[in-house]
Design a protein around this motif. Structure first.
Motif, PDB file in Angstrom:
ATOM      1  N   ASP A   1       0.832  -1.206   0.000  1.00 14.37           N
ATOM      2  CA  ASP A   1       0.000   0.000   0.000  1.00 14.37           C
ATOM      3  C   ASP A   1       0.869   1.258   0.000  1.00 14.37           C
ATOM      4  O   ASP A   1       0.575   2.226  -0.709  1.00 14.37           O
ATOM      5  CB  ASP A   1      -0.929   0.015   1.218  1.00 14.37           C
ATOM      6  N   LEU A   2       1.943   1.246   0.787  1.00 15.22           N
ATOM      7  CA  LEU A   2       2.847   2.398   0.817  1.00 15.22           C
ATOM      8  C   LEU A   2       3.564   2.566  -0.524  1.00 15.22           C
ATOM      9  O   LEU A   2       3.743   3.693  -0.999  1.00 15.22           O
ATOM     10  CB  LEU A   2       3.855   2.258   1.957  1.00 15.22           C
ATOM     11  N   LYS A   3       3.949   1.455  -1.150  1.00 13.23           N
ATOM     12  CA  LYS A   3       4.578   1.526  -2.468  1.00 13.23           C
ATOM     13  C   LYS A   3       3.623   2.107  -3.499  1.00 13.23           C
ATOM     14  O   LYS A   3       4.032   2.868  -4.380  1.00 13.23           O
ATOM     15  CB  LYS A   3       5.026   0.132  -2.923  1.00 13.23           C
ATOM     16  N   GLN A   4       2.342   1.762  -3.394  1.00  9.03           N
ATOM     17  CA  GLN A   4       1.342   2.290  -4.321  1.00  9.03           C
ATOM     18  C   GLN A   4       1.189   3.797  -4.139  1.00  9.03           C
ATOM     19  O   GLN A   4       1.068   4.541  -5.119  1.00  9.03           O
ATOM     20  CB  GLN A   4      -0.009   1.586  -4.118  1.00  9.03           C
ATOM     21  N   VAL A   5       1.225   4.267  -2.898  1.00 13.87           N
ATOM     22  CA  VAL A   5       1.169   5.709  -2.635  1.00 13.87           C
ATOM     23  C   VAL A   5       2.367   6.397  -3.274  1.00 13.87           C
ATOM     24  O   VAL A   5       2.238   7.461  -3.894  1.00 13.87           O
ATOM     25  CB  VAL A   5       1.125   5.984  -1.114  1.00 13.87           C
ATOM     26  N   ILE A   6       3.531   5.783  -3.148  1.00 17.10           N
ATOM     27  CA  ILE A   6       4.753   6.351  -3.726  1.00 17.10           C
ATOM     28  C   ILE A   6       4.615   6.463  -5.246  1.00 17.10           C
ATOM     29  O   ILE A   6       4.949   7.486  -5.844  1.00 17.10           O
ATOM     30  CB  ILE A   6       5.982   5.517  -3.322  1.00 17.10           C
ATOM     31  N   LYS A   7       4.090   5.427  -5.892  1.00 12.78           N
ATOM     32  CA  LYS A   7       3.901   5.466  -7.350  1.00 12.78           C
ATOM     33  C   LYS A   7       2.866   6.508  -7.747  1.00 12.78           C
ATOM     34  O   LYS A   7       3.035   7.206  -8.753  1.00 12.78           O
ATOM     35  CB  LYS A   7       3.475   4.091  -7.858  1.00 12.78           C
ATOM     36  N   ASN A   8       1.788   6.631  -6.956  1.00 12.32           N
ATOM     37  CA  ASN A   8       0.738   7.596  -7.279  1.00 12.32           C
ATOM     38  C   ASN A   8       1.242   9.040  -7.226  1.00 12.32           C
ATOM     39  O   ASN A   8       0.711   9.902  -7.917  1.00 12.32           O
ATOM     40  CB  ASN A   8      -0.453   7.432  -6.336  1.00 12.32           C
ATOM     41  N   TYR A   9       2.225   9.297  -6.391  1.00 16.97           N
ATOM     42  CA  TYR A   9       2.780  10.649  -6.257  1.00 16.97           C
ATOM     43  C   TYR A   9       4.080  10.811  -7.049  1.00 16.97           C
ATOM     44  O   TYR A   9       4.896  11.660  -6.726  1.00 16.97           O
ATOM     45  CB  TYR A   9       3.011  10.983  -4.778  1.00 16.97           C
ATOM     46  N   ASP A  10       4.271   9.976  -8.063  1.00 20.21           N
ATOM     47  CA  ASP A  10       5.432  10.046  -8.959  1.00 20.21           C
ATOM     48  C   ASP A  10       6.762   9.854  -8.251  1.00 20.21           C
ATOM     49  O   ASP A  10       7.785  10.385  -8.670  1.00 20.21           O
ATOM     50  CB  ASP A  10       5.451  11.381  -9.733  1.00 20.21           C
ATOM     51  N   GLY A  11       6.749   9.090  -7.176  1.00 22.90           N
ATOM     52  CA  GLY A  11       7.987   8.743  -6.489  1.00 22.90           C
ATOM     53  C   GLY A  11       8.546   7.448  -7.049  1.00 22.90           C
ATOM     54  O   GLY A  11       7.969   6.838  -7.961  1.00 22.90           O
ATOM     55  N   ASN A  12       9.657   7.024  -6.497  1.00 26.12           N
ATOM     56  CA  ASN A  12      10.312   5.814  -6.971  1.00 26.12           C
ATOM     57  C   ASN A  12      10.854   5.036  -5.780  1.00 26.12           C
ATOM     58  O   ASN A  12      11.545   5.600  -4.942  1.00 26.12           O
ATOM     59  CB  ASN A  12      11.452   6.192  -7.924  1.00 26.12           C
ATOM     60  N   VAL A  13      10.537   3.736  -5.733  1.00 23.73           N
ATOM     61  CA  VAL A  13      11.091   2.865  -4.694  1.00 23.73           C
ATOM     62  C   VAL A  13      12.380   2.286  -5.252  1.00 23.73           C
ATOM     63  O   VAL A  13      12.370   1.508  -6.207  1.00 23.73           O
ATOM     64  CB  VAL A  13      10.100   1.734  -4.315  1.00 23.73           C
ATOM     65  N   VAL A  14      13.508   2.681  -4.682  1.00 22.51           N
ATOM     66  CA  VAL A  14      14.809   2.245  -5.169  1.00 22.51           C
ATOM     67  C   VAL A  14      15.190   0.901  -4.560  1.00 22.51           C
ATOM     68  O   VAL A  14      15.741   0.031  -5.234  1.00 22.51           O
ATOM     69  CB  VAL A  14      15.887   3.303  -4.847  1.00 22.51           C
ATOM     70  N   LYS A  15      14.853   0.703  -3.282  1.00 20.38           N
ATOM     71  CA  LYS A  15      15.312  -0.492  -2.581  1.00 20.38           C
ATOM     72  C   LYS A  15      14.361  -0.797  -1.426  1.00 20.38           C
ATOM     73  O   LYS A  15      13.875   0.119  -0.760  1.00 20.38           O
ATOM     74  CB  LYS A  15      16.714  -0.202  -2.045  1.00 20.38           C
ATOM     75  N   THR A  16      14.086  -2.091  -1.199  1.00 15.94           N
ATOM     76  CA  THR A  16      13.302  -2.518  -0.042  1.00 15.94           C
ATOM     77  C   THR A  16      13.991  -3.712   0.599  1.00 15.94           C
ATOM     78  O   THR A  16      14.590  -4.543  -0.088  1.00 15.94           O
ATOM     79  CB  THR A  16      11.865  -2.914  -0.418  1.00 15.94           C
ATOM     80  N   GLU A  17      13.897  -3.779   1.923  1.00 12.74           N
ATOM     81  CA  GLU A  17      14.454  -4.903   2.666  1.00 12.74           C
ATOM     82  C   GLU A  17      13.569  -5.199   3.867  1.00 12.74           C
ATOM     83  O   GLU A  17      13.160  -4.280   4.573  1.00 12.74           O
ATOM     84  CB  GLU A  17      15.860  -4.578   3.192  1.00 12.74           C
ATOM     85  N   TYR A  18      13.286  -6.473   4.066  1.00 11.51           N
ATOM     86  CA  TYR A  18      12.571  -6.902   5.263  1.00 11.51           C
ATOM     87  C   TYR A  18      13.614  -7.409   6.248  1.00 11.51           C
ATOM     88  O   TYR A  18      14.328  -8.355   5.956  1.00 11.51           O
ATOM     89  CB  TYR A  18      11.553  -7.996   4.917  1.00 11.51           C
ATOM     90  N   TRP A  19      13.721  -6.751   7.387  1.00 10.16           N
ATOM     91  CA  TRP A  19      14.738  -7.102   8.372  1.00 10.16           C
ATOM     92  C   TRP A  19      14.243  -8.120   9.385  1.00 10.16           C
ATOM     93  O   TRP A  19      15.000  -8.577  10.218  1.00 10.16           O
ATOM     94  CB  TRP A  19      15.234  -5.854   9.086  1.00 10.16           C
ATOM     95  N   GLY A  20      12.989  -8.464   9.343  1.00  5.85           N
ATOM     96  CA  GLY A  20      12.462  -9.506  10.209  1.00  5.85           C
ATOM     97  C   GLY A  20      11.824  -8.964  11.476  1.00  5.85           C
ATOM     98  O   GLY A  20      11.723  -7.763  11.711  1.00  5.85           O
ATOM     99  N   LEU A  21      11.399  -9.910  12.307  1.00  7.27           N
ATOM    100  CA  LEU A  21      10.808  -9.591  13.602  1.00  7.27           C
ATOM    101  C   LEU A  21      11.945  -9.419  14.588  1.00  7.27           C
ATOM    102  O   LEU A  21      12.687 -10.362  14.863  1.00  7.27           O
ATOM    103  CB  LEU A  21       9.860 -10.717  14.034  1.00  7.27           C
ATOM    104  N   ARG A  22      12.100  -8.213  15.110  1.00  4.60           N
ATOM    105  CA  ARG A  22      13.236  -7.889  15.974  1.00  4.60           C
ATOM    106  C   ARG A  22      12.730  -7.337  17.302  1.00  4.60           C
ATOM    107  O   ARG A  22      11.671  -6.729  17.379  1.00  4.60           O
ATOM    108  CB  ARG A  22      14.143  -6.864  15.297  1.00  4.60           C
ATOM    109  N   THR A  23      13.536  -7.529  18.336  1.00  4.16           N
ATOM    110  CA  THR A  23      13.217  -6.997  19.648  1.00  4.16           C
ATOM    111  C   THR A  23      13.453  -5.494  19.674  1.00  4.16           C
ATOM    112  O   THR A  23      14.477  -5.009  19.193  1.00  4.16           O
ATOM    113  CB  THR A  23      14.094  -7.677  20.722  1.00  4.16           C
ATOM    114  N   LEU A  24      12.508  -4.763  20.214  1.00  5.09           N
ATOM    115  CA  LEU A  24      12.626  -3.312  20.321  1.00  5.09           C
ATOM    116  C   LEU A  24      13.534  -2.945  21.495  1.00  5.09           C
ATOM    117  O   LEU A  24      13.643  -3.690  22.467  1.00  5.09           O
ATOM    118  CB  LEU A  24      11.247  -2.684  20.539  1.00  5.09           C
ATOM    119  N   ALA A  25      14.174  -1.808  21.422  1.00  3.13           N
ATOM    120  CA  ALA A  25      15.040  -1.343  22.507  1.00  3.13           C
ATOM    121  C   ALA A  25      14.208  -1.038  23.752  1.00  3.13           C
ATOM    122  O   ALA A  25      14.685  -1.212  24.877  1.00  3.13           O
ATOM    123  CB  ALA A  25      15.808  -0.103  22.073  1.00  3.13           C
ATOM    124  N   TYR A  26      12.988  -0.587  23.550  1.00  2.00           N
ATOM    125  CA  TYR A  26      12.072  -0.325  24.653  1.00  2.00           C
ATOM    126  C   TYR A  26      10.652  -0.598  24.165  1.00  2.00           C
ATOM    127  O   TYR A  26      10.383  -0.610  22.967  1.00  2.00           O
ATOM    128  CB  TYR A  26      12.207   1.117  25.162  1.00  2.00           C
TER     129      TYR A  26
END
Length: 122
Positions: A25-50
């Motif tokens: 959905d966020l990528k679609q918003v970026i395309k609708n506003y003439d933006g460009n997604v250069v790179k995406t990475e899923y870093w996984g489920l991680r523990t938060l600092a707090y």
């Protein structure tokens, strides 16, 4: 247009399929506003600092985008409206590297160093 790196943290109880849907959905918003997604990475489920909103873990998603001011305003609005997104970070950068991020490199090197020492003696 300028380059930005964005990190999105999504609640821990959201499924992987829903994480992908939120990012799509966020990528679609970026395309609708003439933006460009250069790179995406899923870093996984991680523990938060707090703890954030009673969440101790979160799904981390990295996006490198090329965007203008109206697009940034719309992304900000969308992320604030979403109940699944608990935190975002957006930083302007000079360029977006095509190489894997240090987090993915550390993750892959950890996977390569695992040695199976189990024995199949009967």
């Amino acid at each position: 247009m300028a380059f930005y790196e964005s990190i999105i943290i999504i609640r821990q109880d959201v499924s992987s399929a829903d994480v992908d849907k939120i990012v799509d959905d966020l990528k679609q918003v970026i395309k609708n506003y003439d933006g460009n997604v250069v790179k995406t990475e899923y870093w996984g489920l991680r523990t938060l600092a707090y703890e954030i909103q009673n969440n101790k873990k979160g799904h981390y998603y990295f996006m490198g985008i090329e965007a203008n001011k109206p697009l940034l305003d719309e992304l900000d609005r969308k992320t604030k409206l979403s109940e699944s997104i608990i935190r975002t970070s957006l930083v302007r950068v000079d360029a977006i590297s095509k190489d894997p991020s240090p987090i993915l490199r550390a993750k892959s090197s950890d996977d390569e160093n695992i040695v199976d020492v189990t024995s199949n003696r009967n």
